[in-house]
Design an enzyme around this catalytic site. Structure first.
Site, PDB file in Angstrom:
ATOM      1  N   ASP A  42     -78.249 -49.103  31.081  1.00  0.00           N
ATOM      2  CA  ASP A  42     -78.159 -47.665  31.312  1.00  0.00           C
ATOM      3  C   ASP A  42     -77.412 -47.458  32.628  1.00  0.00           C
ATOM      4  O   ASP A  42     -76.870 -48.413  33.208  1.00  0.00           O
ATOM      5  CB  ASP A  42     -79.543 -46.999  31.264  1.00  0.00           C
ATOM      6  CG  ASP A  42     -80.427 -47.347  32.472  1.00  0.00           C
ATOM      7  OD1 ASP A  42     -80.012 -48.171  33.327  1.00  0.00           O
ATOM      8  OD2 ASP A  42     -81.543 -46.805  32.550  1.00  0.00           O
ATOM      9  N   HIS A  58     -90.298 -71.802  25.015  1.00  0.00           N
ATOM     10  CA  HIS A  58     -91.594 -71.596  24.346  1.00  0.00           C
ATOM     11  C   HIS A  58     -91.651 -70.364  23.452  1.00  0.00           C
ATOM     12  O   HIS A  58     -92.409 -70.357  22.486  1.00  0.00           O
ATOM     13  CB  HIS A  58     -92.714 -71.498  25.389  1.00  0.00           C
ATOM     14  CG  HIS A  58     -93.033 -72.825  26.024  1.00  0.00           C
ATOM     15  ND1 HIS A  58     -94.105 -73.016  26.864  1.00  0.00           N
ATOM     16  CD2 HIS A  58     -92.401 -74.027  25.947  1.00  0.00           C
ATOM     17  CE1 HIS A  58     -94.140 -74.279  27.263  1.00  0.00           C
ATOM     18  NE2 HIS A  58     -93.113 -74.917  26.736  1.00  0.00           N
ATOM     19  N   THR A  70     -85.568 -51.042  36.199  1.00  0.00           N
ATOM     20  CA  THR A  70     -86.612 -52.061  36.358  1.00  0.00           C
ATOM     21  C   THR A  70     -86.554 -53.163  35.304  1.00  0.00           C
ATOM     22  O   THR A  70     -87.201 -54.200  35.459  1.00  0.00           O
ATOM     23  CB  THR A  70     -88.004 -51.409  36.205  1.00  0.00           C
ATOM     24  OG1 THR A  70     -88.050 -50.778  34.912  1.00  0.00           O
ATOM     25  CG2 THR A  70     -88.259 -50.366  37.284  1.00  0.00           C
ATOM     26  N   CYS A 106     -81.721 -52.259  32.959  1.00  0.00           N
ATOM     27  CA  CYS A 106     -81.959 -50.873  33.396  1.00  0.00           C
ATOM     28  C   CYS A 106     -82.503 -50.958  34.822  1.00  0.00           C
ATOM     29  O   CYS A 106     -82.390 -52.003  35.457  1.00  0.00           O
ATOM     30  CB  CYS A 106     -82.902 -50.129  32.443  1.00  0.00           C
ATOM     31  SG  CYS A 106     -84.583 -50.768  32.340  1.00  0.00           S
ATOM     32  N   HIS A 166     -94.654 -74.578  19.425  1.00  0.00           N
ATOM     33  CA  HIS A 166     -94.255 -73.228  19.843  1.00  0.00           C
ATOM     34  C   HIS A 166     -93.734 -72.412  18.667  1.00  0.00           C
ATOM     35  O   HIS A 166     -93.814 -71.186  18.683  1.00  0.00           O
ATOM     36  CB  HIS A 166     -93.220 -73.317  20.958  1.00  0.00           C
ATOM     37  CG  HIS A 166     -93.744 -74.057  22.145  1.00  0.00           C
ATOM     38  ND1 HIS A 166     -94.785 -73.570  22.913  1.00  0.00           N
ATOM     39  CD2 HIS A 166     -93.421 -75.272  22.658  1.00  0.00           C
ATOM     40  CE1 HIS A 166     -95.068 -74.440  23.868  1.00  0.00           C
ATOM     41  NE2 HIS A 166     -94.260 -75.486  23.736  1.00  0.00           N
TER      42      HIS A 166
HETATM   43  C1  RB5 Z   1     -83.498 -44.624  35.001  1.00  0.00           C
HETATM   44  O1  RB5 Z   1     -83.600 -43.828  36.129  1.00  0.00           O
HETATM   45  C2  RB5 Z   1     -84.679 -45.570  34.911  1.00  0.00           C
HETATM   46  O2  RB5 Z   1     -85.804 -44.884  34.524  1.00  0.00           O
HETATM   47  C3  RB5 Z   1     -84.374 -46.684  33.951  1.00  0.00           C
HETATM   48  O3  RB5 Z   1     -83.223 -47.355  34.372  1.00  0.00           O
HETATM   49  C4  RB5 Z   1     -85.413 -47.780  33.791  1.00  0.00           C
HETATM   50  O4  RB5 Z   1     -85.803 -48.283  35.025  1.00  0.00           O
HETATM   51  C5  RB5 Z   1     -86.539 -47.508  32.913  1.00  0.00           C
HETATM   52  O5  RB5 Z   1     -87.391 -48.379  32.640  1.00  0.00           O
END
Ligand code: RB5
Length: 145
Positions: free
Chosen positions: A7, A96, A65, A63, A131
């Site tokens: 994203d 695994h 996180t 993304c 596994h």
């Molecule tokens: C976008 O701002 C953020 O929410 C997205 O990149 C991500 O971290 C969501 O899990």
């Protein structure tokens, strides 16, 4: 061929991963985004569809996180997505879990580490054996819910 997508939070990291791994001979199908704000589940679905169809052997999703991407990717039948932030996890989720998609956080990792984790993920084979039974049990859950 490796499917990759991100994203708006992951654009720079995605470019860095593609640049680093292209030097090692990997080829990527880049599903975007190229910068426009977008919703991460839409990008996750695009990449996962390529993996499930067999057009791409594995997928990488980035993304902010990595969490949203991993949640979305794991809703796609046939996808085993692993959120990785360390080399041990990147290695063992292949050995695994036979993970076929790796997710990373652009706001939690540096681009150098991300490229290294992607290389480990893409060059480590599934160990099989006991596994395989466990992976099959994951598939059973998927098929029975
Ligand atoms: C976008 O701002 C953020 O929410 C997205 O990149 C991500 O971290 C969501 O899990």
């Amino acid at each position: 061929m490796i499917a990759i997508g991100c994203d708006h939070a992951g654009v720079e990291m995605k470019k860095a991963v593609i640049a680093a791994l292209s030097e090692n001979g990997f080829e990527f199908k880049d599903m975007g985004t190229d910068g426009e704000p977008c919703d991460y589940p839409v990008m996750a679905k695009k990449v996962c569809d390529l993996v499930v169809s067999g057009e791409c052997e594995k997928g990488i999703l980035i993304c902010g996180t990595g969490i949203g991407m991993s949640m979305a990717a794991n809703k796609v039948k046939g996808i085993r997505a692993a959120l990785c932030a360390d080399s041990f996890s990147a290695k063992y989720t292949r050995l695994h879990n036979d993970a076929n998609v790796m997710c990373m956080g652009a706001r939690t990792l540096g681009v150098g580490l991300a490229s290294e984790l992607a290389e480990i993920f893409l060059t480590t084979d599934f160990e099989g054996g006991r596994h395989q039974r466990r992976v099959d049990l994951i598939t059973d859950i998927e098929n029975n819910n």
